[in-house]
Write a protein that holds these residues in place. Structure first.
Motif, PDB file in Angstrom:
ATOM      1  N   LEU A   1      -7.676   1.109  -2.482  1.00 40.22           N
ATOM      2  CA  LEU A   1      -7.675   2.314  -3.025  1.00 40.22           C
ATOM      3  C   LEU A   1      -7.208   3.012  -1.920  1.00 40.22           C
ATOM      4  O   LEU A   1      -6.402   4.588  -2.252  1.00 40.22           O
ATOM      5  CB  LEU A   1      -9.258   3.068  -3.558  1.00 40.22           C
ATOM      6  CG  LEU A   1      -9.948   2.122  -4.380  1.00 40.22           C
ATOM      7  CD1 LEU A   1     -11.394   3.024  -4.667  1.00 40.22           C
ATOM      8  CD2 LEU A   1      -8.987   3.060  -5.995  1.00 40.22           C
ATOM      9  N   ASP A   2      -7.695   4.139  -0.931  1.00 40.00           N
ATOM     10  CA  ASP A   2      -6.645   4.440   0.167  1.00 40.00           C
ATOM     11  C   ASP A   2      -5.514   4.092   0.407  1.00 40.00           C
ATOM     12  O   ASP A   2      -4.511   5.283   0.193  1.00 40.00           O
ATOM     13  CB  ASP A   2      -7.828   4.640   1.731  1.00 40.00           C
ATOM     14  CG  ASP A   2      -7.537   5.377   2.602  1.00 40.00           C
ATOM     15  OD1 ASP A   2      -7.426   6.440   2.317  1.00 40.00           O
ATOM     16  OD2 ASP A   2      -6.947   5.214   3.847  1.00 40.00           O
ATOM     17  N   LEU A   3      -4.705   3.118   0.248  1.00 42.01           N
ATOM     18  CA  LEU A   3      -3.356   2.326   0.344  1.00 42.01           C
ATOM     19  C   LEU A   3      -2.965   3.274  -0.398  1.00 42.01           C
ATOM     20  O   LEU A   3      -2.025   3.714  -0.469  1.00 42.01           O
ATOM     21  CB  LEU A   3      -3.212   1.146   1.070  1.00 42.01           C
ATOM     22  CG  LEU A   3      -1.838   0.156   0.640  1.00 42.01           C
ATOM     23  CD1 LEU A   3      -1.180   0.648   2.696  1.00 42.01           C
ATOM     24  CD2 LEU A   3      -1.512  -1.099   0.675  1.00 42.01           C
ATOM     25  N   LEU A   4      -3.449   2.343  -1.639  1.00 39.07           N
ATOM     26  CA  LEU A   4      -2.507   2.811  -3.186  1.00 39.07           C
ATOM     27  C   LEU A   4      -2.563   4.086  -3.127  1.00 39.07           C
ATOM     28  O   LEU A   4      -1.461   5.118  -3.135  1.00 39.07           O
ATOM     29  CB  LEU A   4      -3.343   1.989  -4.369  1.00 39.07           C
ATOM     30  CG  LEU A   4      -2.626   0.746  -3.739  1.00 39.07           C
ATOM     31  CD1 LEU A   4      -3.513  -0.080  -5.233  1.00 39.07           C
ATOM     32  CD2 LEU A   4      -2.010   0.271  -4.059  1.00 39.07           C
ATOM     33  N   GLY A   5      -3.685   5.318  -3.001  1.00 35.18           N
ATOM     34  CA  GLY A   5      -3.334   6.675  -3.149  1.00 35.18           C
ATOM     35  C   GLY A   5      -2.502   7.370  -1.720  1.00 35.18           C
ATOM     36  O   GLY A   5      -1.980   8.046  -2.611  1.00 35.18           O
ATOM     37  N   SER A   6      -2.530   7.247  -1.583  1.00 34.63           N
ATOM     38  CA  SER A   6      -1.853   8.052  -0.237  1.00 34.63           C
ATOM     39  C   SER A   6      -0.397   7.439   0.140  1.00 34.63           C
ATOM     40  O   SER A   6       0.711   8.133  -0.149  1.00 34.63           O
ATOM     41  CB  SER A   6      -2.177   7.142   1.564  1.00 34.63           C
ATOM     42  OG  SER A   6      -2.178   5.878   1.752  1.00 34.63           O
ATOM     43  N   GLN A   7      -0.205   5.868  -0.539  1.00 29.42           N
ATOM     44  CA  GLN A   7       1.247   5.873  -0.707  1.00 29.42           C
ATOM     45  C   GLN A   7       1.594   6.069  -2.023  1.00 29.42           C
ATOM     46  O   GLN A   7       2.756   5.914  -1.677  1.00 29.42           O
ATOM     47  CB  GLN A   7       1.239   4.343  -0.303  1.00 29.42           C
ATOM     48  CG  GLN A   7       1.518   4.173   1.192  1.00 29.42           C
ATOM     49  CD  GLN A   7       1.982   2.559   1.889  1.00 29.42           C
ATOM     50  OE1 GLN A   7       3.094   2.182   1.332  1.00 29.42           O
ATOM     51  NE2 GLN A   7       1.366   2.099   3.133  1.00 29.42           N
TER      52      GLN A   7
END
Length: 177
Positions: free
Chosen positions: A81-87
């Motif tokens: 979730l962190d990766l998809l949201g931040s990118q």
């Protein structure tokens, strides 16, 4: 099976999930916003795992020939979730580990780590279970996580064996600490 494999759901619940996925993807396209659809495998982590079931005496080892599933630790869901949201990465994403296995093998593995006998094996055909549980056993999925890895995600828990061994060793299977 990867994200490009056309879904072929057999249960009503899975069919409804595909309808919801498509609606969200259409919403994103219509409003020019990145929408990520996460296809989560069997979720486990602190207080939600086979160690807890074994300890409580409610673990079941139901055997259905040819059935396998992937799993995913909650920490890896949060990381994805962190990766998809931040990118701002849109699309469908399989959020799953590297080691699909029959459910009974996970119970056996956890029992071996605990040094307890696993529960008796029960053939799927003879098992008493809720309609929801029976529908779970009605499908078998071997899912690829290559897309999320190619996007840069590195799994904290790449497979259930490493994960459960780590959780047993550090005690995180029973609490959030």
């Amino acid at each position: 099976m990867d994200e490009e494999t056309p879904p072929n759901p057999s249960s009503e619940r899975s069919k409804q999930r595909v309808v919801a996925e498509n609606a969200w993807l259409k919403f994103g396209a219509d409003h020019d916003v990145p929408v990520s659809v996460l296809r989560l495998s069997g979720i486990y982590g602190p207080r939600r795992n086979q160690f807890m079931a074994l300890k409580a005496g409610r673990a079941r080892r139901i055997v259905k020939e040819g059935q396998v599933f992937n799993r995913i630790h909650v920490a890896d869901i949060a990381g994805v979730l962190d990766l998809l949201g931040s990118q701002k990465l849109p699309g469908v994403w399989n959020v799953t580990d590297d080691l699909p296995a029959p459910a009974e093998k996970v119970v056996e593995y956890c029992a071996s780590l605990m040094k307890v006998d696993p529960p008796e094996a029960i053939a799927f055909e003879n098992a008493t279970m809720t309609p929801m549980a029976r529908s779970f056993y009605g499908e078998s999925k071997r899912v690829s996580n290559a897309k999320i890895k190619n996007a840069g995600y590195q799994f904290k828990y790449p497979n259930y064996e490493q994960s459960f061994a780590s959780m047993w060793e550090d005690g995180s299977w029973m609490d959030d600490n």
